[in-house]
Design a protein around this motif. Structure first.
Motif, short mmCIF file in Angstrom:
data_model
loop_
_atom_site.label_atom_id
_atom_site.label_comp_id
_atom_site.label_asym_id
_atom_site.label_seq_id
_atom_site.Cartn_x
_atom_site.Cartn_y
_atom_site.Cartn_z
N ALA A 52 59.84 60.95 74.97
CA ALA A 52 60.36 62.24 75.42
C ALA A 52 61.29 62.07 76.62
CB ALA A 52 59.22 63.19 75.76
N GLN A 53 60.94 61.13 77.52
CA GLN A 53 61.79 60.87 78.68
C GLN A 53 63.05 60.12 78.28
OE1 GLN A 53 59.35 58.83 81.54
NE2 GLN A 53 57.90 60.54 81.73
N GLY A 54 62.92 59.21 77.29
CA GLY A 54 64.08 58.52 76.76
C GLY A 54 64.66 57.44 77.63
N VAL B 135 55.43 57.48 66.17
CA VAL B 135 54.51 58.61 66.26
C VAL B 135 53.80 58.79 64.92
CG1 VAL B 135 55.94 59.80 67.98
CG2 VAL B 135 56.27 60.29 65.54
N TYR B 136 52.97 59.81 64.86
CA TYR B 136 52.21 60.14 63.67
C TYR B 136 52.56 61.56 63.25
CZ TYR B 136 50.22 56.26 66.04
OH TYR B 136 50.10 55.07 66.71
N THR B 137 52.84 61.74 61.99
CA THR B 137 53.51 62.96 61.54
C THR B 137 52.70 64.23 61.70
OG1 THR B 137 52.81 62.41 59.28
CG2 THR B 137 55.05 61.80 59.93
N ARG C 131 52.03 66.90 69.42
CA ARG C 131 52.93 66.64 70.55
C ARG C 131 54.39 66.49 70.11
NH1 ARG C 131 49.23 61.89 72.87
NH2 ARG C 131 48.98 61.69 70.61
N ILE C 132 54.63 66.25 68.82
CA ILE C 132 56.01 66.15 68.34
C ILE C 132 56.76 67.46 68.61
CG2 ILE C 132 57.47 65.92 66.29
CD1 ILE C 132 55.33 64.05 65.13
N LYS C 133 56.15 68.56 68.24
CA LYS C 133 56.77 69.87 68.47
C LYS C 133 56.76 70.22 69.94
CE LYS C 133 56.44 74.75 67.14
NZ LYS C 133 55.69 75.75 66.31
N ALA C 134 55.63 69.96 70.61
CA ALA C 134 55.51 70.34 72.02
C ALA C 134 56.52 69.61 72.90
CB ALA C 134 54.09 70.07 72.51
N ASN D 259 45.32 69.37 66.20
CA ASN D 259 45.59 68.27 67.13
C ASN D 259 46.21 68.76 68.43
OD1 ASN D 259 44.65 66.41 65.24
ND2 ASN D 259 46.67 65.97 64.42
N ALA D 260 47.11 69.75 68.33
CA ALA D 260 47.75 70.28 69.53
C ALA D 260 46.74 71.01 70.41
CB ALA D 260 48.88 71.23 69.16
N GLN D 261 45.75 71.66 69.81
CA GLN D 261 44.73 72.33 70.61
C GLN D 261 44.00 71.34 71.52
OE1 GLN D 261 43.38 75.00 66.95
NE2 GLN D 261 42.21 75.53 68.78
N VAL D 262 43.85 70.11 71.03
CA VAL D 262 43.18 69.08 71.83
C VAL D 262 44.16 68.37 72.75
CG1 VAL D 262 41.84 66.94 71.74
CG2 VAL D 262 41.39 68.76 70.09
N ASP D 263 45.24 67.83 72.17
CA ASP D 263 46.15 66.96 72.92
C ASP D 263 47.08 67.70 73.87
OD1 ASP D 263 45.22 64.53 71.91
OD2 ASP D 263 46.50 64.64 70.15
N VAL D 264 47.43 68.93 73.53
CA VAL D 264 48.35 69.70 74.36
C VAL D 264 47.60 70.71 75.23
CG1 VAL D 264 50.35 71.24 74.36
CG2 VAL D 264 50.20 69.40 72.68
N GLU D 265 46.62 71.41 74.63
CA GLU D 265 45.92 72.46 75.34
C GLU D 265 44.62 72.01 75.99
OE1 GLU D 265 45.54 75.75 72.62
OE2 GLU D 265 47.57 75.42 71.85
#
Length: 336
Positions: free
Chosen positions: A237-239, A247-249, A253-256, A309-315
């Motif tokens: 993300a920082q590049g 990544v894994y499809t 976090r891909i969208k986030a 997954n986002a509920q865990v990894d992002v939230e």
């Protein structure tokens, strides 16, 4: 997965209830894995559309998983379904590495887990080329693994395969949309193609070595940076440390993180469809398990997985609670 699904960022649990504080510790050594005691699930769940009549009443079943978020959630889903159907469930999820979790099921230390078809076919059964059709891939794994005392129940549409991404700025800068495009950029400007990958992906036959061979990429060692999976996302993300990240499809976090996914235009990566992998004697004793898990597995797809997954990894939510909330929302189970 698997992509692996055997290949993900180790999940670090947020603060949880005392129920899960004593989850199984795992020591994986050459030749096997040693599992320390797991925790009993003590939820007040009851049957919804699943488990009526509590067909598993009196059974004691152990569920396991690998150490990454999605697989932990799937392990919790399996355990909660068994619990609602009347079983006493021991939670031995979050085992380090792919082989440890599989060996737990193969040897009967655990009764079941959600595994990934591509991982079974390539990593465990030793095949070099995947089967492109998802159903035929599952059939091939199911049939081959019978000799290992494992029963593969029907798979989900959830396909957690590998992919490479780059951030928005680099996507605009290089205009790369496919892995073939990344290979072309490498030949044109080798310094532009730097990769962030996790260590397991860097060594797997269905990972970086095979992908580089299929796409004709001659990557200088200095262009590949190995790190934990979670760091791959932030660095991509920082590049700055790398242009492209593995990544894994189904990862939320891909969208986030607004990452752009490259198409695998030569279809190198296997299908990693999630499916219950069960200890054969357990299925012989409790054949009802197949009917209990079938509707749940059918409901799992990439959209569902990304959300959970986002509920865990992002939230920062608890995988167990995320799994339970989803099962209740779907009507599969209820709670007092």
């Amino acid at each position: 997965m698997t992509p692996d699904p055997g290949h993900r960022r180790p999940y670090r649990r947020p603060r949880r209830t005392a129920r899960a504080a004593a989850l199984a510790a795992v020591v994986c050594l050459l030749g096997g894995c040693g599992l320390v005691s797991g925790s009993p699930m003590t939820d007040t769940v009851r049957p919804g559309t699943l488990g009526r009549g509590q067909p598993l009443k009196g059974a004691q079943l152990t569920v396991t998983s690998k150490e990454f978020t999605e697989n932990i959630i799937l392990g919790q889903i399996m355990g909660l379904v068994f619990e609602a159907a009347g079983a006493t469930v021991i939670d031995k999820t979050n085992i380090q590495g792919s082989i440890g979790a599989r060996e737990a099921v193969r040897t009967g230390t655990a009764d079941g887990m959600y595994e990934y078809t591509g991982t079974g076919w390539i990593t465990y059964l030793g095949h070099e080329r995947p089967i492109i059709d998802p159903y035929q891939q599952w059939v091939a794994v199911r049939d081959a693994d019978r000799a290992n005392g494992l029963v593969w129940l029907p798979s989900a549409r959830l396909n957690n395969t590998y992919a490479f991404t780059l951030n928005r700025a680099n996507a605009r800068k290089y205009g790369v949309t496919t892995l073939s495009g990344m290979a072309a950029l490498l030949k044109k400007d080798p310094s532009a193609v730097t990769l962030c990958v996790d260590s397991e992906f860097a060594a797997r036959n269905d990972g970086l070595p095979g992908m580089a061979k299929r796409y004709g990429m001659n990557l200088p060692p200095g262009n590949v940076h190995k790190m934990t999976s979670g760091v791959v996302y932030t660095q991509t993300a920082q590049g700055t440390a790398c242009t492209f990240g593995e990544v894994y499809t189904t990862d939320g976090r891909i969208k986030a993180m607004h990452l752009t996914v490259l198409a695998d235009d030569k279809h190198f990566f296997p299908n990693y469809n999630a499916a219950p992998e069960m200890y054969a004697p357990t299925m012989e004793k409790y054949p009802e398990i197949a009917g209990l898990l079938a509707p749940v597995t059918k409901a799992l797809d990439n959209t569902v997985a990304r959300k959970l997954n986002a509920q865990v990894d992002v939230e920062g939510e608890d995988p167990h609670e995320v799994a339970k909330e989803w099962l209740i929302a779907k009507g599969f189970i209820t709670e007092k």
